[in-house]
Write an enzyme that holds these catalytic residues in place. Structure first.
Site, short mmCIF file in Angstrom:
data_model
loop_
_atom_site.label_atom_id
_atom_site.label_comp_id
_atom_site.label_asym_id
_atom_site.label_seq_id
_atom_site.Cartn_x
_atom_site.Cartn_y
_atom_site.Cartn_z
N GLU A 170 -1.62 101.12 39.60
CA GLU A 170 -1.17 101.25 40.98
C GLU A 170 -2.00 102.24 41.80
O GLU A 170 -1.47 103.27 42.26
CB GLU A 170 0.31 101.65 41.04
CG GLU A 170 1.21 100.67 40.32
CD GLU A 170 2.69 100.86 40.62
OE1 GLU A 170 3.03 101.80 41.37
OE2 GLU A 170 3.49 100.05 40.14
N ASN A 299 2.48 94.72 38.95
CA ASN A 299 3.70 95.52 38.86
C ASN A 299 4.58 95.11 40.03
O ASN A 299 4.13 95.14 41.18
CB ASN A 299 3.39 97.02 38.99
CG ASN A 299 2.55 97.54 37.81
OD1 ASN A 299 2.24 96.81 36.88
ND2 ASN A 299 2.21 98.82 37.87
N TYR A 301 8.56 95.33 41.86
CA TYR A 301 9.94 95.82 41.93
C TYR A 301 10.75 95.17 43.04
O TYR A 301 11.86 94.73 42.82
CB TYR A 301 9.95 97.36 42.07
CG TYR A 301 9.43 98.04 40.83
CD1 TYR A 301 10.28 98.32 39.76
CD2 TYR A 301 8.08 98.35 40.69
CE1 TYR A 301 9.81 98.91 38.59
CE2 TYR A 301 7.60 98.94 39.52
CZ TYR A 301 8.46 99.22 38.47
OH TYR A 301 7.99 99.78 37.32
N GLU A 377 4.55 95.74 34.88
CA GLU A 377 5.76 96.54 35.11
C GLU A 377 6.77 95.70 35.89
O GLU A 377 6.40 95.03 36.85
CB GLU A 377 5.49 97.80 35.96
CG GLU A 377 4.89 98.94 35.21
CD GLU A 377 4.70 100.18 36.10
OE1 GLU A 377 5.49 100.38 37.06
OE2 GLU A 377 3.73 100.91 35.83
#
Ligand code: PNW
Length: 475
Positions: A170, A299, A301, A377
């Site tokens: 990231e 990743n 979220y 992730e």
């Protein structure tokens, strides 16, 4: 959540992993020659982290790695992504390697291999040696060359036993939260410096990838993990679409432009022209950055919702660490408004939206058609507590994992080449500026005793890993 009619089954070679990072779990910050990184300095600066939490002890993984690997094996995980602390290997960020530092990672890797768990190394998960920050940090070009040296040292030491390598985790957070909004270490708030940092992180990736390849067996793979944002707009109005484009460039194009296509998007250069003239991009840099990758780590979220300037939605902007600073991590985007996406949220305040993960995977399937993808992730923080019987039940996390893994499965069915999934995180840990208050683990950590207790989600995920099929959410 309703059960799918047919079982959600994955290819036999699919990797079922968990992820962590050095500063978030290791502790032992003064052992075996390690010196402070920017995160040691930052967390020890009053007011920077919740309750003044630091990674001094974290979950003491440095001393408990055997127990942690045994736990992963018991659960049935087949892969583990961890990061190496640069300050353990090169305490000043330059010069010869400290063997005791490297030996820890060698022992960890050997323990993983002995248990049949495939290691994936992230070289840089935000913990820059403080001395390099004192010399100017990522806004200075020299750091990229120091990173390449470090990459070479670790590649030489572990390239014979670790196949999967990730240069940076990231870089958006390193550049824009570290040097723009200042909510991450080193806590600087300089928009022009954040753009220079982003370029030097790109350069570090390119130089580091070459360095790794020059010392490792050719079967090894080199990748990067990006927190590629899924950017949505509140309407199809041209002004809102332009705002979406700007944020997409600043979140995604700034990294995958040079890495995948060999150029920064013209629209990014134009949108940031009042902040930077980009004269720090030197001849030849883009060729160095545009290395063929062996894989791309995603990743994910939560999605990002924006509009042209205006009132934020009544529920306010996403409280994900952007909002905690008066300084923006989005240089040149003061005319963009951030909105909360509707729907159920995790403890981080992040909206649960598995369709975003599907979209992200399909986007890179289109943009980089032959590149294998990994979800490096994905996970959720919840307010977990042991029951009186000592067990930790986290049905919300099971539902989250089921929904997101189902999105991955849907992308596979639609032609995406996703080779594995790493749950964030193996165990509760130091959640950066939020300290220990936010628990992302599949394994609960009692911070008083450092005892590990697998949550019900860990058992659920282990069953998925062992069978290749998602168990029902109420299992
Ligand atoms: C990622 N944002 O951090 C990191 O890679 C992990 O170390 C971290 O623990 C995990 O996600 C959960 O937060 C992020 O503000 C931090 O957009 C902040 C943002 C995104 C990712």
């Amino acid at each position: 959540m309703s059960e799918p009619a047919t079982p959600v089954t994955f290819p036999p070679a699919f990797l079922w992993g968990a992820a962590t990072s050095a500063y978030q779990i290791e502790g032992a910050v003064r052992e075996d020659g390690r010196t402070p990184s920017v995160w040691d300095t930052f967390s020890h600066t009053p007011g920077r982290t919740a309750d003044g939490d630091t990674g001094d002890i974290a979950v003491d993984h440095y001393h408990r790695y055997r127990e942690d690997v045994a736990l992963m094996a018991e659960l049935g995980l087949t892969a583990y992504r961890f990061s190496v602390s640069w300050s353990r290997v090169q305490p000043t960020g330059r010069g010869p390697a400290v063997q005791r530092g490297l030996d820890f990672y060698r022992r960890l890797v050997d323990e993983l291999l002995a248990h049949g768990i495939k290691p994936a190394i992230t070289l840089y998960h935000w913990d820059l040696p403080q001395e390099l920050e004192d010399a100017g940090g990522w806004p200075e070009r020299d750091v990229a060359f120091r990173f390449a040296e470090y990459a070479r040292i670790v590649g030489e030491a572990l390239g014979d036993r670790v196949e999967q390598w990730i240069t940076l985790n990231e870089p958006w957070c390193s550049a824009f939260l570290g040097y723009g909004s200042g909510v991450h270490a080193p806590g600087r708030t300089d928009a022009a410096a954040s753009l220079r940092a982003a370029h030097h992180l790109n350069l570090a990736h390119g130089l580091g990838a070459s360095a790794l390849r020059s010392v490792m067996p050719s079967r090894n793979t080199v990748a990067v993990s990006l927190n590629s944002s899924v950017v949505r707009t509140v309407s199809q109005d041209p002004a809102d679409l332009a705002a979406g484009r700007k944020i997409d460039d600043l979140a995604n194009g700034v990294f995958h432009g040079p890495m995948l296509h060999g150029a920064y998007p013209e629209t990014l250069l134009a949108a940031t022209s009042s902040v930077s003239d980009w004269s720090h991009v030197l001849d030849g840099d883009l060729a160095v950055i545009n290395q063929p990758l062996d894989a791309l780590g995603l990743n994910y979220y939560t999605p990002t919702l924006v509009s042209a300037a205006g009132e934020a939605s009544p529920s306010g902007p996403r409280p994900d660490g952007h909002g905690a600073s008066p300084y923006s991590p989005w240089p040149g985007a003061d005319d963009v408004t951030f909105h909360r996406t509707p729907g159920e949220r995790t403890e981080m305040g992040w909206t649960i939206d598995p369709s975003g993960l599907y979209e992200l995977i399909m986007r890179y399937t289109r943009e980089a058609p032959r590149l294998p993808l990994y979800v490096t992730e994905n996970g959720a923080a919840y307010d977990d507590k042991p029951d009186p019987d000592g067990r930790v039940h986290d049905p919300e996390r099971i539902a989250y994992l089921h929904a997101h893994l189902s999105a991955v499965r849907r992308a596979l069915a639609d032609g995406a080449d996703v080779r594995g999934y790493y749950l964030w995180s193996l165990m509760d840990n130091f959640e950066w500026a939020y300290g220990y208050g936010k628990r992302f683990g599949a394994v609960y950590v009692d911070y008083a005793t450092l005892a590990r207790i697998p949550k019900s989600s860990a058992h659920w995920y282990g069953r998925a890993a062992r069978t290749g099929t998602l168990p029902p959410v109420d299992a």
